[in-house]
Design an enzyme around this catalytic site. Structure first.
Site, mmCIF file in Angstrom:
data_model
loop_
_atom_site.group_PDB
_atom_site.id
_atom_site.type_symbol
_atom_site.label_atom_id
_atom_site.label_comp_id
_atom_site.label_asym_id
_atom_site.label_seq_id
_atom_site.Cartn_x
_atom_site.Cartn_y
_atom_site.Cartn_z
ATOM 1 C CG ASP A 248 6.965 24.883 27.859
ATOM 2 O OD1 ASP A 248 8.125 24.680 27.463
ATOM 3 O OD2 ASP A 248 6.662 25.036 29.057
ATOM 4 C CE LYS A 270 9.991 18.956 29.269
ATOM 5 N NZ LYS A 270 10.616 19.479 30.501
ATOM 6 C CG MET A 383 0.269 17.125 34.575
ATOM 7 S SD MET A 383 2.044 17.346 34.813
ATOM 8 C CE MET A 383 2.092 18.243 36.374
#
Length: 466
Positions: A248, A270, A383
């Protein structure tokens, strides 16, 4: 980038001599090192102050002569007087490399800190600049190496002809040796005197796999929050075994570089607002690579099973009949708790912790979070940096007290981490100038027990404190 002033090599001394000039404790220390080799060790001094008894060295109670340097591989000089100068001149004339103890400018080579698992040896050198540090590094490496490593290496050497005959493909042979030297079953068999039998059993299994076209495997590996020293030993081993590393965007290059040099690297980066690979494409990729017989390290930031979408990848692997395993990592919330010494569970304060992602939370979830925080649980929100103020406002609307403590860590577990502390009410004011990087938001009364950069009490307005 700093460059080495020495080239690390292993010097052949079999059938040759190692000379040591001096009879004191410095000379004795070099003699103890030299006798670990198969070379003849000769010590020259007019007087032997140290006790060399039992080492199996040859003592010469005289000065060196030029002929003494015939067939010498290396010379250690511990005498810093005229005899040392004489020996240095002879060694130069004979072309024999010199190490003068504690005089780096007179050295052709430096003595590293050595880990001995014959025939395996590991040398740590600081080019004479920091020998104490080299010894500390050696101690750390010693702690993770099996004392049976040498025996397993000898077993691998004894299997070479059988392996060459049974496995025709170079990749298959490499995989066999990787399995041989990392297998707990082999280590246990070596202890019990059955090492060769277990090695042959393992060889048969690999030969069968090669005949069937080779079987791939996918390891879903947690890379942790970003600091390479938080990577687990199992993760390091799997990275060294992998043919392909699928990683990632948030995984730092230092972690990726722990893989084999010849391993293929594939970034499936991503990031928020930009997906170079969709999840479906990633699923297809790792299945295809495994079907090609490759060992695939699917390297994910944090822990694969915590907001890492590992469940979707595992489902795809199961459907395709691909073997897989999960290697856990340090998830960002736990790294953030460690960074700030925040006990997310605390007796009589917080009986539990809930990890959730702030993005996409609906009204019911927010009401549930507010209820949990009011009951004493700690919330760890991933997040949520861009919607922190909105989340705080919604929690207030669902009854959470404005004075409930908040702590935020951006880039948890890394050297560039940034901390914020305050209250839910202050966070709702949308005054935070966040640093770049992923954030963990802690909400709950246990946060007040953390170490938030010398704040004696929770500040009335949230602010950057580190």
């Amino acid at each position: 980038m700093a460059r080495l002033d020495t080239f690390p090599v292993s010097f052949k001394v079999a059938g040759r001599a190692i000379l040591i000039v001096g009879g004191d404790e410095e000379a004795l220390a070099k003699a103890r090192l030299a006798v670990k080799t198969s070379a003849e060790v000769r010590v020259f001094a007019h007087a032997f102050e140290a006790d060399f008894a039992g080492l199996g060295v040859n003592l010469f109670a005289r000065a060196t002569q030029l002929s003494d340097f015939d067939n010498a591989a290396l010379v250690f000089i511990a005498d810093h007087g005229p005899e040392g100068e004489r020996a240095r001149a002879f060694a130069k004339a004979a072309g024999v490399p010199i190490n003068e103890v504690d005089v780096p400018e007179n050295c052709d080579f430096y003595t590293p800190a050595i880990i001995d698992r014959a025939p395996i040896s590991i040398a740590i050198s600081s080019e004479g600049a920091a020998p104490v540090l080299a010894r500390l590094v050696r101690a750390r490496i010693e702690a993770v190496l099996s004392p049976r490593l040498g025996a397993i290496a000898r077993l691998a050497g004894a299997m070479r002809e059988k392996v060459a005959a049974a496995l025709t493909d170079g990749v298959a042979r490499r995989r066999y040796y990787e399995a041989l030297v990392t297998s707990p079953a082999v280590e246990a068999a070596v202890d019990a005197g059955r090492g060769e039998a277990e090695a042959e059993r393992l060889l048969g299994a690999h030969a069968d796999a090669e005949a069937e076209g080779g079987a791939g495997v996918v390891w879903l590996i947690g890379a942790g929050p970003g600091a390479e020293d938080l990577l687990t030993l199992r993760a390091q081993r799997r990275l060294q075994e992998a043919d392909v590393i699928v990683h990632d965007q948030l995984v730092p290059s230092a972690v990726i570089e722990m893989g084999r040099r010849d391993a293929e690297r594939i970034s499936v980066g991503k990031a928020k607002g930009h997906h170079s690979f969709s999840q479906a494409q990633i699923n297809t990729l790792i299945v295809r690579l495994a079907r090609e017989g490759k060992k695939v390290a699917r390297l994910k930031s944090g822990d694969p099973m915590v907001f890492g979408r590992a469940g979707e990848e595992i489902a795809a692997l199961r459907k395709a009949g691909i073997a897989y395993s999960v290697v856990p990592g340090v998830t960002s919330a736990l790294a953030a708790a460690a960074d700030t010494a925040t006990p997310v569970t605390l007796r009589k304060v917080s009986s539990g912790v809930v990890f959730a992602t702030a993005h996409g939370a609906d009204n019911a979830e927010l009401a549930h979070w507010a209820s949990l925080a009011q009951s004493g649980l700690t919330l760890g929100l991933y997040m949520g940096k861009s919607i922190a103020a909105k989340v705080a406002g919604d929690l207030l609307a669902h009854g959470l007290s404005a004075t409930t403590p908040v702590g935020i860590v951006v880039n948890a577990g890394r050297a560039d981490k940034v901390l914020y502390s305050g209250t839910v009410g202050a966070m709702a004011e949308d005054t935070i100038d966040f640093a770049d990087g992923p954030a963990i938001i802690f909400i709950g009364h246990a946060v007040a027990s953390g170490d938030w950069a010398q704040a004696a009490e929770i500040a009335p307005d949230i602010k950057r404190i580190a």
